[in-house]
Structures are given as C-alpha cells and as structure tokens.
Design a protein around this motif. Sequence first.
Motif, PDB file in Angstrom:
ATOM      1  N   GLY A   1       7.579  22.967   1.051  1.00 43.77           N
ATOM      2  CA  GLY A   1       7.159  23.710   2.265  1.00 43.77           C
ATOM      3  C   GLY A   1       7.787  23.328   3.507  1.00 43.77           C
ATOM      4  O   GLY A   1       8.601  22.538   3.504  1.00 43.77           O
ATOM      5  N   TRP A   2       7.268  23.625   4.574  1.00 45.87           N
ATOM      6  CA  TRP A   2       7.626  23.406   6.009  1.00 45.87           C
ATOM      7  C   TRP A   2       6.788  21.802   6.325  1.00 45.87           C
ATOM      8  O   TRP A   2       6.076  21.669   7.003  1.00 45.87           O
ATOM      9  CB  TRP A   2       7.274  24.357   6.803  1.00 45.87           C
ATOM     10  N   THR A   3       7.471  20.842   5.710  1.00 50.60           N
ATOM     11  CA  THR A   3       7.033  19.375   5.982  1.00 50.60           C
ATOM     12  C   THR A   3       8.004  18.559   6.582  1.00 50.60           C
ATOM     13  O   THR A   3       9.258  18.849   6.476  1.00 50.60           O
ATOM     14  CB  THR A   3       6.748  18.830   4.543  1.00 50.60           C
ATOM     15  N   LYS A   4       7.538  17.472   6.933  1.00 53.29           N
ATOM     16  CA  LYS A   4       8.715  16.608   7.496  1.00 53.29           C
ATOM     17  C   LYS A   4       9.236  16.064   6.544  1.00 53.29           C
ATOM     18  O   LYS A   4      10.661  15.804   6.791  1.00 53.29           O
ATOM     19  CB  LYS A   4       7.902  15.244   8.121  1.00 53.29           C
ATOM     20  N   ASN A   5       9.079  15.730   5.263  1.00 53.99           N
ATOM     21  CA  ASN A   5       9.846  15.265   4.185  1.00 53.99           C
ATOM     22  C   ASN A   5      10.881  16.326   3.783  1.00 53.99           C
ATOM     23  O   ASN A   5      12.189  15.957   3.549  1.00 53.99           O
ATOM     24  CB  ASN A   5       8.921  14.941   3.120  1.00 53.99           C
ATOM     25  N   ALA A   6      10.389  17.489   3.966  1.00 54.27           N
ATOM     26  CA  ALA A   6      11.478  18.493   3.695  1.00 54.27           C
ATOM     27  C   ALA A   6      12.575  18.573   4.680  1.00 54.27           C
ATOM     28  O   ALA A   6      13.814  18.582   4.319  1.00 54.27           O
ATOM     29  CB  ALA A   6      10.804  19.939   3.504  1.00 54.27           C
ATOM     30  N   LEU A   7      12.249  18.478   5.965  1.00 56.58           N
ATOM     31  CA  LEU A   7      13.178  18.613   7.053  1.00 56.58           C
ATOM     32  C   LEU A   7      14.184  17.257   6.966  1.00 56.58           C
ATOM     33  O   LEU A   7      15.356  17.165   7.041  1.00 56.58           O
ATOM     34  CB  LEU A   7      12.438  18.400   8.432  1.00 56.58           C
ATOM     35  N   GLY A   8      13.609  15.987   6.546  1.00 55.87           N
ATOM     36  CA  GLY A   8      14.338  14.779   6.230  1.00 55.87           C
ATOM     37  C   GLY A   8      15.593  15.081   5.263  1.00 55.87           C
ATOM     38  O   GLY A   8      16.354  14.386   5.301  1.00 55.87           O
ATOM     39  N   LYS A   9      15.156  16.072   4.497  1.00 53.98           N
ATOM     40  CA  LYS A   9      16.450  16.100   3.365  1.00 53.98           C
ATOM     41  C   LYS A   9      17.434  17.156   3.650  1.00 53.98           C
ATOM     42  O   LYS A   9      18.221  17.020   2.787  1.00 53.98           O
ATOM     43  CB  LYS A   9      15.467  16.524   1.896  1.00 53.98           C
ATOM     44  N   MET A  10      17.283  17.662   4.619  1.00 49.30           N
ATOM     45  CA  MET A  10      17.927  18.852   5.122  1.00 49.30           C
ATOM     46  C   MET A  10      19.320  17.979   5.844  1.00 49.30           C
ATOM     47  O   MET A  10      19.591  18.415   7.080  1.00 49.30           O
ATOM     48  CB  MET A  10      17.525  19.808   5.993  1.00 49.30           C
ATOM     49  N   HIS A  11      20.271  17.607   5.051  1.00 53.57           N
ATOM     50  CA  HIS A  11      21.378  16.751   5.707  1.00 53.57           C
ATOM     51  C   HIS A  11      22.098  17.803   6.448  1.00 53.57           C
ATOM     52  O   HIS A  11      22.869  17.202   7.366  1.00 53.57           O
ATOM     53  CB  HIS A  11      22.000  15.920   4.793  1.00 53.57           C
ATOM     54  N   LYS A  12      22.830  18.870   5.871  1.00 49.98           N
ATOM     55  CA  LYS A  12      23.608  19.657   6.618  1.00 49.98           C
ATOM     56  C   LYS A  12      23.114  20.428   7.701  1.00 49.98           C
ATOM     57  O   LYS A  12      23.605  20.443   8.881  1.00 49.98           O
ATOM     58  CB  LYS A  12      24.040  21.071   5.550  1.00 49.98           C
ATOM     59  N   ILE A  13      21.699  20.802   7.799  1.00 49.28           N
ATOM     60  CA  ILE A  13      20.959  21.202   8.854  1.00 49.28           C
ATOM     61  C   ILE A  13      21.323  20.135  10.130  1.00 49.28           C
ATOM     62  O   ILE A  13      21.592  20.429  11.365  1.00 49.28           O
ATOM     63  CB  ILE A  13      19.443  21.715   8.777  1.00 49.28           C
ATOM     64  N   ASP A  14      20.726  18.929   9.827  1.00 49.64           N
ATOM     65  CA  ASP A  14      20.902  17.638  10.570  1.00 49.64           C
ATOM     66  C   ASP A  14      22.409  17.709  11.051  1.00 49.64           C
ATOM     67  O   ASP A  14      22.724  17.549  12.304  1.00 49.64           O
ATOM     68  CB  ASP A  14      20.585  16.339  10.023  1.00 49.64           C
ATOM     69  N   SER A  15      23.281  17.692  10.258  1.00 51.83           N
ATOM     70  CA  SER A  15      24.673  17.514  10.746  1.00 51.83           C
ATOM     71  C   SER A  15      25.139  18.441  11.585  1.00 51.83           C
ATOM     72  O   SER A  15      25.773  18.413  12.521  1.00 51.83           O
ATOM     73  CB  SER A  15      25.544  17.514   9.491  1.00 51.83           C
ATOM     74  N   PHE A  16      24.690  19.737  11.499  1.00 50.46           N
ATOM     75  CA  PHE A  16      25.012  20.818  12.219  1.00 50.46           C
ATOM     76  C   PHE A  16      24.614  20.756  13.575  1.00 50.46           C
ATOM     77  O   PHE A  16      25.419  20.905  14.821  1.00 50.46           O
ATOM     78  CB  PHE A  16      24.454  22.281  11.668  1.00 50.46           C
ATOM     79  N   ILE A  17      23.441  20.463  13.837  1.00 47.81           N
ATOM     80  CA  ILE A  17      22.708  20.064  15.053  1.00 47.81           C
ATOM     81  C   ILE A  17      23.692  18.698  15.673  1.00 47.81           C
ATOM     82  O   ILE A  17      23.853  18.977  16.936  1.00 47.81           O
ATOM     83  CB  ILE A  17      21.284  19.814  15.015  1.00 47.81           C
TER      84      ILE A  17
END
Length: 500
Positions: free
Chosen positions: A332-348
């Motif tokens: 779901g839309w959780t902080k843990n899920a966002l933390g695992k989005m390495h490509k999203i993080d890298s893109f930003i």
Amino acid sequence: MTTNVWQYATTVAAIAFVAYCIQRWRNPIHALPSIGHSAPLLSYLSAFRFMWDAERMIQEGHEKYQGAAFKIAQLDGWLVVFPSPQLIDELRRIDDSRLSALEGGNYMLQFKHTLGPASDDPFQIAVVREKLTRSLHTICPDVFDELALAFEEHVTISDQDWVSVPMYPLAQEIIVRGSNRVFVGLPKCRDRAYLKVAIDFTNELFVAAFFINMFPPSLKSIAARVLALGMKSKSRLTPMVVPMLQERYNMRERYGDEWTDKPNDILQWLLEEGLKYNKPFSAIVEKVLVLNFGSIHTTSMAFTQAMFNLAANPEYIQPLREEVDPLIASEGWTKNALGKMHKIDSFIRESLRLDAGTTATMPRLAMTDVTLSDGTRIPRGTLVVAATATVQRDGGLYAAPDTFDPFRFARARAEGGAEGMLKHQVVHTSVNYIPFGHGKHACPGRFFAAMELKAMLAYVVLNYDVKLPDGAPRPKNFRFGMADMPSKDAPVLFRKRATQ
C-alpha cells in the motif's frame, strides 16, 4: 576668486579620492578575484549582467580561478562564491558566530522586511526536525490521500484522451494540498482562500526579496514598506489561522496536554513549541507562511523538473511502473513502500542534480571578518554562497555529468553495499550534492519533501501516461539572478494509463 574656488574643489576631490583608495585598499573584499567589473560604477554593469547570466558567470569564475573563491558584484554589495567541494566543506564547518546560516537566509529572502522580527527566531526548525520527521510513517497515508484527491480534482481526464496541463501550477496545487494536510489538517487544507494565500505568498516572496535587495541596507526597510507583499499575506492569513490557534489553546487550558481528537499536525506542534517561549499567535502565523514557502516553492520546482524529464523520456515510465506496481500491491501507500522505490528515488535525485532550483545555495552572512584556511579573507557583512552546478555537473565527480541518467543513483545504491544504500538516496547531502544544502543546516524538511515527491511520481506512473506536446523539446528553465526555475507555463500531456 574663481581660481581659489577651483583650487579648493580640486583639493577636496583629491582628498576624497585618496581616502576612497585607502579604504578600498584596506577592505579585504577587493583582494578577492572578480568575475565581471569590480571598479566603482562599472561594477553595476556586472550586477545587472548577473541577473540574467548568473550560471555562466559562476562557471566562468570556477574555471578561471580553478575552484578558489571569487566575488561577483550585486546591486547592494558583493557576493562571494565557493565553487568547489573543498570550499563547500569548509563553509559547512565554519561556526555560525562567524558565517551565519540564519542571517544568510534572512538576507537573501529579506524575511525581516517581508515578515517581521519573528524571523530572527526560527523555532519552526525544531518542530520540523523533531516532530515532523519522526512522524513520517504515521502521516504518510494521510498525505497520500490528499495528494491523490488533488490529482483527481486538477487532472480531469475522460476516456483515453490526452489532456494538456500547465505543469508548474499543477505541481503547486497538488503540493499545497498534501503539505497542508500535515500543516493545518482537515478541513482547512482544502479551503481555497487559505490555499491561495499560501501559494500567492510563495510566488510573491521572491519578487519582494529581489526588489528589496536592489537597495542599500539603509533603504531596504523603506523599499519593503512600499512593496509590503509579505505583510499583506500575513494579514490575510491571520484571520484564517488565529481562530484555530485560539480554539486549540482553549482546549489545552481546559483538558491539559492531551484531549480527545487532539490534532496531530504542525499547527498544533507550533502552538506547543510557541507556548514554551511565550510566542504570540502572530509569530505562529508567520511560521505557517514560512513553512508553506519552503514546501511549495522547492518541492513544486523539483516535481515539475522530474515531470518534464519523464514526459521528455517516456521510455522510463515502464521500468518505474515495474518497481511501483508490486510494492503498492503488497504494502500500500506506506512510508516503507516508498523507501523501497529505489528507481523513483534515483529519478528524483538525478532531476535535482541537474536542476537544483538555484545556481547557488547555502547562503551565509559574515558576522565578523573571516579568514579561510587558504588565507582568503572575507569581510564582515559579506554574503557567501556555494555554487550548485560547478559541483553537481562536475565531470570528475559524475560520469556524463550533463546527461539525464535517471537510474544513475539506483545503480550506485545496488553496487555500493550498505554505505551506498544510504549515501545515494535523494535526502543524502554531500559536498558534491547540495540541493538541500549540506551539514547541520541542511534542509530539515527534506525527508518530508522526498516522501511527497516519491509519492507523487509513483502515483503518476501508476495512473497516467505522460508526454510532451508533439515535437516540443524539453522546456527550458527560467533564470533570473540565482533563481533557476522550471518554465511556469509549459504543459505536460496526461491521459489515463493505457495498460494496467
């Protein structure tokens, strides 16, 4: 008689010239190398050039003086630029009693003149650092709920038609909603009048600061009174926020520190922090404005640049979806899920590396004469900044430094072990990555901003296809002075995601 007057005038002029030369010789600022003119009057030509050519002047200084500090004339004085990682590290380490971050920020944005004396006491920083950052796991679902609702309201799509949306105004509308879900909570975060004040203040502050900075210190307060933009925003916001503060104060007086349905938002935390130091409600209103400025301005620019990069390179949508889809499905839309989005993080992070929103950051005001480790002397009252592009586009630090490589940092995290997992995140600062500053004064709100940015980008790739108008190049930045902003009216085309 005429001859005597002429001789007297010539003598006075000669004495004045000698006195000026002596004063100039004794001022250590003139020992610093310059980009542009440094002579009296001619220096104003360079100050005007800086308004539209700042990045090129800073790059010229970096190359000409091989990473050493240099100065550039401004309309109200001199700007000293630190263009190298070594100097940025020294800037980070110098004590605030010598180079003040608080006074540097106040000088650049003229908070004392646009908001008032409460700018001298940034008690909101403790609230952001200690309360907001520690609450990210708790508030993430609420923030996402507001971001998603704002997208649905502002990106109205029927069937599979493409819809053109001006990107920067959209980013501001989405972010002001998500941020204020945490700042002031429901229902105020959906109050159009309140949101308009927050956005207007963000847009007007730079105009006010630029106008005030055109004048010498002795005339800045007069210039501020003529413009009065910040004070007008404060006066408009006060009747919207003060009743909320009064109601919460009354509940605290009646029930103590805890009561049923006590709000868990920044306004409540500001109230509690302010009461510790007997701050008036007006000071808290100012902090609400400042926090909105910090959130809306920087995050809107960062998201707009990321969206321009995505729309200009739609081939990256699929690999981002492949990362986001399973994480949201499982967590779901959780902080843990966002933390695992390495490509999203890298893109930003890569978008911020190329377009940090400013050609120089980490402003510091010299509170006393400062001597650097290489012997460079900076006189009291001088504004010092760190250059962004000279380190963030340095070929010695980044391969293909001018190329947008969205997964550059995701690869570095995968290859760098435990240390790489940390230091290549979007929130991690260093001497060669300074969109959020660096050191103890790095932006305390960057963890919240990163959470918003990642949630927004993930939401877009999950729900939309995006592209630029047919044949349109990636929109160019608007540069003025140190501001390096995305185009304010360039559109991005949205349609409902074609395949699920």
